[in-house]
Design a protein around this motif. Structure first.
Motif, PDB file in Angstrom:
ATOM      1  N   ARG A 229     -15.634   5.650  39.376  1.00 40.10           N
ATOM      2  CA  ARG A 229     -16.582   4.577  39.667  1.00 40.10           C
ATOM      3  C   ARG A 229     -18.000   5.129  39.590  1.00 40.10           C
ATOM      4  N   THR A 231     -21.864   3.668  40.452  1.00 42.20           N
ATOM      5  CA  THR A 231     -22.586   2.570  41.109  1.00 42.20           C
ATOM      6  C   THR A 231     -24.083   2.796  40.999  1.00 42.20           C
ATOM      7  N   THR A 233     -27.452   1.377  42.572  1.00 43.64           N
ATOM      8  CA  THR A 233     -27.853   0.541  43.696  1.00 43.64           C
ATOM      9  C   THR A 233     -29.228   0.967  44.190  1.00 43.64           C
ATOM     10  N   GLU A 463     -24.829  -7.258  43.757  1.00 44.50           N
ATOM     11  CA  GLU A 463     -25.623  -6.086  44.136  1.00 44.50           C
ATOM     12  C   GLU A 463     -25.555  -5.807  45.634  1.00 44.50           C
ATOM     13  N   ASP A 466     -22.674  -3.574  46.221  1.00 45.81           N
ATOM     14  CA  ASP A 466     -22.977  -2.184  45.865  1.00 45.81           C
ATOM     15  C   ASP A 466     -23.763  -1.488  46.975  1.00 45.81           C
ATOM     16  N   HIS A 469     -21.305  -0.519  49.533  1.00 51.02           N
ATOM     17  CA  HIS A 469     -20.513   0.623  49.075  1.00 51.02           C
ATOM     18  C   HIS A 469     -21.322   1.911  49.230  1.00 51.02           C
TER      19      HIS A 469
END
Length: 772
Positions: A229, A231, A233, A463, A466, A469
């Motif tokens: 993964r 990401t 952000t 978003e 994210d 996360h």
């Protein structure tokens, strides 16, 4: 044709701005400090989180020798993107450290050769034999190796400092337990995860932020990293997505609002000719285009409030052309429209720029729609065409002039009035109960919770997932900085930074995590380094790292802490505690707590302190206009009372239902004031013979406004959906307040002979209504 071209040109220049600055109080010291820190060290970062595709080990993870060169290439490409101030990633950190170590080795090798050369030269000058010269050189080198060799063995136990040496990577990044060392937590938060911080340049606008986010995503998409993964952000990512969402929704929500309002005007027979029922909406569309065009020509970007702007303006500004087309007094319509515009303009007192922009845009649109309608009515009358010639029989139409413009208002009994003392007592009790409910709402306003979490503004977009996360992986997703000014590269300064960091970690370790500080970067110098050691340490470390926390002139330093995104009330309390718990700075140093979190907390503080200001300013502005403009002060007082009741009832409902306020819903007081004053002033001054027709017009105005606001329920943003629902509720409460007060506090109802509703015969024999 020239006007149309000018409007089109302005519309083509319209741009949106949902950047952080549009949500913060412009010119506030907290915002200025944030900008200062951005100029020195870069703006609030984009955060790239790369998670390994396999279980972490030095052979297969993201930090494995096969992956590190590719990761280094990605970080290099990111650093070369336009508008990037700096990029901090694990591969670049390791590469810079390796390069520094290699430079140190090369320097030591050169010094070793120079030591041999000097010893042999001295022996040669003494006339020593060849063997003695060689022996003198060997002795000097042996002494050098004895002095520095053990240092190299201790410092480089993993062998050559290169990215392809897993032992070197392990030695630098991980501790003896195989966990990432705390000093590298900002780039290696977990064994299986690395993060890359991309700091944009200071002052990057909305378009630049969106372009940067897109470029970062494209760069990562082309990378050949083995990950499970990746990401992207951070706050810049959220604001960029918010800007895209605004542009996508402005046409959708605005179009649906337009269709709903048009349908209500067409369906309700407030005037006979169906084609004329769309004239109010046409005037409002023209006003909307002019306002947006003005924003474009002025270079004034439209913020989040632009989505709310369209339904509000379409719903309210179209009311007044409808009233004029139905032969309501021009004077009364103009006065009520000015009162509404004053209520809208009061939003300029909000500390949040996007709320102030919304208020000023609404006021301008209201006035432009009114001007268009007045021009149309005057043009029709000048041409000898009565604007109300299609009235139906039974609506109070008169084919002859009664009375004159100076005739007195006639008292007409209200069928809803009770008789004698019992009726007055009943009305008094009802007013007292309704006022009590409104008082509860006004008093509870100060105790209602304001939901000011920045992520709430973008709730509904991926978003925000994210961001959450990132909080799970990194332990935080925001940033807090201590900006230290003065001579920051001294033993006293480093000692203070150490004390400050320890104090904050001890008291707030769960909320604040040091990620990159000058003291943490130089901890290899020991506990009490002297000035020469500090200077040597800063020379030894790559500028890539030192410039992240110490400005090149050594007059400013940044201590960076991770901070979880949280409710701004809690965040404000935390920041106040940080300020109070910092140790006293040495002479010549000063420190300031800065960051986006600080500026956002400041906005929350101002918004909480001034929650009554915008509502009271709206009431004061609208009330003053009505008192000055209306010929009967009782109508003005009744309208103000209706606004006070409607706002209070709305607050009471929100408090009873446990609704939390947002930066948008907190300004509903001013918007409700505009609506309630409008309905009450028109109901209170209705001509007795045209009451049915005008009340139908007010009803269709209320219906169209509610439908326009409900179109916001189709927004992808939760904050706008909630705002639309509460606006529709405000319309219902305002309409109810106007009806109730018209029944409980009936004034002197105007007749056809009154000064404000005097009739005059048009040149063609039609009767029209003029203002006094």
């Amino acid at each position: 044709m020239g006007i149309a071209s000018g409007v089109a040109g302005g519309l083509l220049q319209v741009r949106t701005d949902t950047s952080v600055e549009s949500f913060l109080p412009a010119g506030d010291p907290a915002v200025l400090a944030l900008e200062e820190a951005a100029r020195s060290f870069g703006g609030d970062p984009l955060v790239v989180i790369v998670e390994s595709a396999t279980e972490p080990d030095m052979e297969q993870g993201v930090l494995a020798p096969a992956q590190l060169p590719q990761l280094l290439r990605v970080e290099g490409e990111l650093s070369r993107l336009p508008d990037v101030a700096a990029v901090y990633g694990p591969a670049t950190v390791l590469n810079q450290i390796a390069a520094s170590a290699q430079n140190m080795l090369a320097s030591l090798s050169g010094r070793r050769d120079a030591t041999r050369h000097r010893a042999e030269k001295a022996a040669r000058e003494r006339g020593a034999a060849k063997e003695e010269i060689t022996a003198a050189g060997d002795a000097a080198v042996e002494e050098f190796d004895d002095r520095y060799g053990r240092l190299l063995v201790r410092g480089l136990p993993a062998g050559l400092p290169t990215l392809r040496n897993p032992a070197f990577v392990k030695q630098v990044i991980f501790d003896d337990n195989g966990e990432p060392k705390s000093r590298w937590d900002f780039v290696v938060p977990r064994k299986d995860t690395v993060s890359i911080l991309i700091r944009p340049r200071a002052g990057l606008d909305q378009a630049g932020t969106e372009r940067l986010v897109a470029d970062v995503r494209a760069t990562l998409a082309n990378a050949s990293l083995a990950t499970r993964r990746t990401t992207v952000t951070g706050v810049p990512v959220v604001t960029a997505a918010l800007g895209t969402q605004v542009r996508q929704e402005i046409l959708l929500v605005g179009g649906i609002a337009l269709a709903a309002i048009a349908a209500s005007y067409l369906a309700v027979p407030w005037t006979r000719r169906r084609w004329r029922r769309l004239l109010p909406l046409m005037a409002t569309l023209a006003a909307t285009a002019l306002v947006l065009s003005g924003f474009g020509w002025l270079g004034w970007p439209l913020s989040l409030g632009v989505i709310a702007f369209l339904p509000i303006l379409l719903g309210i500004a179209s009311d007044f052309p409808a009233y004029l087309l139905n032969a309501v007094s021009i004077r009364r319509v103009v006065v009520v429209a000015l009162a509404s515009a004053a209520a809208f303009a009061s939003l300029a007192f909000s500390p949040l720029p996007f709320v102030g922009d919304l208020g000023l845009a609404l006021a301008a649109g209201q006035l432009l729609a009114l001007l268009a309608a007045v021009w149309y009515v005057r043009w029709r009358r000048k041409g000898g065409v009565d604007t109300d010639h299609d009235r139906r029989p039974g609506d109070g139409e008169s084919h002859g002039a009664r009375g004159d413009e100076g005739a007195a208002a006639e008292h007409v009994p209200d069928p809803g009035r009770g008789s004698g003392g019992h009726g007055m007592v009943a009305r008094g009790v009802a007013l007292a109960l309704l006022s009590a409910v409104a008082a509860v709402g006004w008093l509870s306003f100060d105790r209602m919770t304001i939901e000011a979490n920045p992520i709430r503004l973008a709730e509904g977009m991926p978003e925000t997932d994210d961001i959450r996360h990132a909080e799970r992986v990194l332990g935080a997703s925001g940033e807090l900085q201590l900006l230290v000014r003065g001579d920051v590269a001294t033993p006293e300064a480093l000692r203070w930074m150490k004390e400050a960091e320890r104090a904050l970690v001890v008291e707030h370790g769960d909320d604040l995590q040091p990620i990159l500080t000058p003291r943490g970067l130089l901890d290899f110098l020991g506990t009490e380094p002297n000035q020469s050691q500090i200077d040597a340490g800063l020379r030894l470390l790559p500028e890539y790292l030192t410039h992240a926390v110490v400005r090149g002139d050594r007059r400013q330093a940044a201590m960076n802490f991770r901070l979880a995104v949280q409710d701004l009330a809690d965040q404000k309390q935390l920041i106040e505690q940080v300020r109070a718990e910092l140790p006293a700075t040495p002479e010549g140093l000063d420190v300031e707590v800065v960051g986006l979190s600080v500026a956002a907390s400041r906005a929350y503080e101002l918004m909480s302190a001034d929650r009554y200001l915008t509502s009271m300013a709206g009431l004061a502005g609208a009330g003053l206009v009505l008192l000055v403009g209306l010929s009967r002060r009782t109508d003005a007082v009744r309208a103000i009372f209706a606004a006070v009741l409607a706002v209070g009832w709305g607050l009471a409902c929100a408090w009873a239902l446990g609704v939390t306020l947002t930066p948008l819903t907190i300004v509903l007081g001013s918007l409700t004031t505009a609506i309630a004053c409008e309905y009450s002033a028109l109901f209170g001054g209705v001509n007795v013979r045209s009451a049915g027709r005008l009340r139908r017009t007010v009803c269709v105005a209320a219906l169209s406004a509610a439908l326009g606001y409900l179109s916001l329920l189709l927004s992808g943003l939760a904050v706008l959906r909630e705002f639309g629902a509460m606006l529709a509720g405000a319309v219902a409460l305002s309409f109810l307040a106007a009806i109730i007060l018209n029944r409980l506090l009936p004034g002197r109802t105007a007749t056809s002979g009154s000064a404000e509703f005097a009739e005059r015969r048009s040149p063609h024999g039609h009767v029209s209504m003029t203002g006094s």
